[in-house]
Design a protein around this motif. Structure first.
Motif, PDB file in Angstrom:
ATOM      1  N   ASP A 135      40.795  83.099  46.337  1.00  6.73           N
ATOM      2  CA  ASP A 135      40.373  83.018  47.737  1.00  6.73           C
ATOM      3  C   ASP A 135      40.688  81.623  48.272  1.00  6.73           C
ATOM      4  OD1 ASP A 135      39.136  83.047  50.204  1.00  6.73           O
ATOM      5  OD2 ASP A 135      37.232  83.814  49.476  1.00  6.73           O
TER       6      ASP A 135
ATOM      7  N   GLN B  79      41.135  80.500  51.312  1.00  8.42           N
ATOM      8  CA  GLN B  79      40.317  80.111  52.467  1.00  8.42           C
ATOM      9  C   GLN B  79      38.926  79.692  52.022  1.00  8.42           C
ATOM     10  OE1 GLN B  79      41.088  83.712  54.915  1.00  8.42           O
ATOM     11  NE2 GLN B  79      41.474  82.220  56.547  1.00  8.42           N
TER      12      GLN B  79
ATOM     13  N   ALA C 278      39.189  76.262  50.581  1.00  9.87           N
ATOM     14  CA  ALA C 278      39.352  75.256  51.631  1.00  9.87           C
ATOM     15  C   ALA C 278      38.009  74.959  52.303  1.00  9.87           C
ATOM     16  CB  ALA C 278      40.374  75.728  52.665  1.00  9.87           C
ATOM     17  N   ILE C 279      37.201  75.988  52.518  1.00 12.94           N
ATOM     18  CA  ILE C 279      35.874  75.800  53.107  1.00 12.94           C
ATOM     19  C   ILE C 279      34.995  74.977  52.169  1.00 12.94           C
ATOM     20  CG2 ILE C 279      33.741  76.979  53.796  1.00 12.94           C
ATOM     21  CD1 ILE C 279      35.620  79.332  54.725  1.00 12.94           C
TER      22      ILE C 279
ATOM     23  N   GLN D 188      35.179  83.848  51.298  1.00 12.36           N
ATOM     24  CA  GLN D 188      35.282  84.085  52.725  1.00 12.36           C
ATOM     25  C   GLN D 188      35.667  85.540  52.937  1.00 12.36           C
ATOM     26  OE1 GLN D 188      38.505  84.497  54.437  1.00 12.36           O
ATOM     27  NE2 GLN D 188      37.495  84.671  56.387  1.00 12.36           N
TER      28      GLN D 188
END
Length: 79
Positions: free
Chosen positions: A15, A17, A20-21, A38
């Motif tokens: 994942d 994203q 990155a979060i 996410q």
């Protein structure tokens, strides 16, 4: 009648994203987050009046369009 579909990547699927979060949260000082997944939420307004029929139809929608069932899992709520 309304339906809510929650779609997430299956366990074991990378994942980027979410990662990155997680990285951004750490950069903002939120150090207690070990992992982030996410996903997406889709809300549908349905004309159906029978909850079971609505669930069946929304499940068909997920299987044919809304979710990539190879890498995603989904949950259907009838509201």
């Amino acid at each position: 009648m309304k339906a809510r579909v929650t779609i997430m990547l299956k366990d074991g699927v990378l994942d980027p994203q979410g990662e990155a979060i997680r990285h951004a949260l750490a950069g903002l000082g939120h150090k207690g987050v070990d992992g982030v997944r996410q996903g997406k939420v889709i809300e549908l307004d349905l004309t159906a009046t029978d909850a079971d029929a609505a669930r069946t139809e929304v499940t068909r929608m997920c299987e044919t369009l809304l979710a990539n069932t190879v890498i995603e899992k989904y949950a259907v709520e009838i509201l």
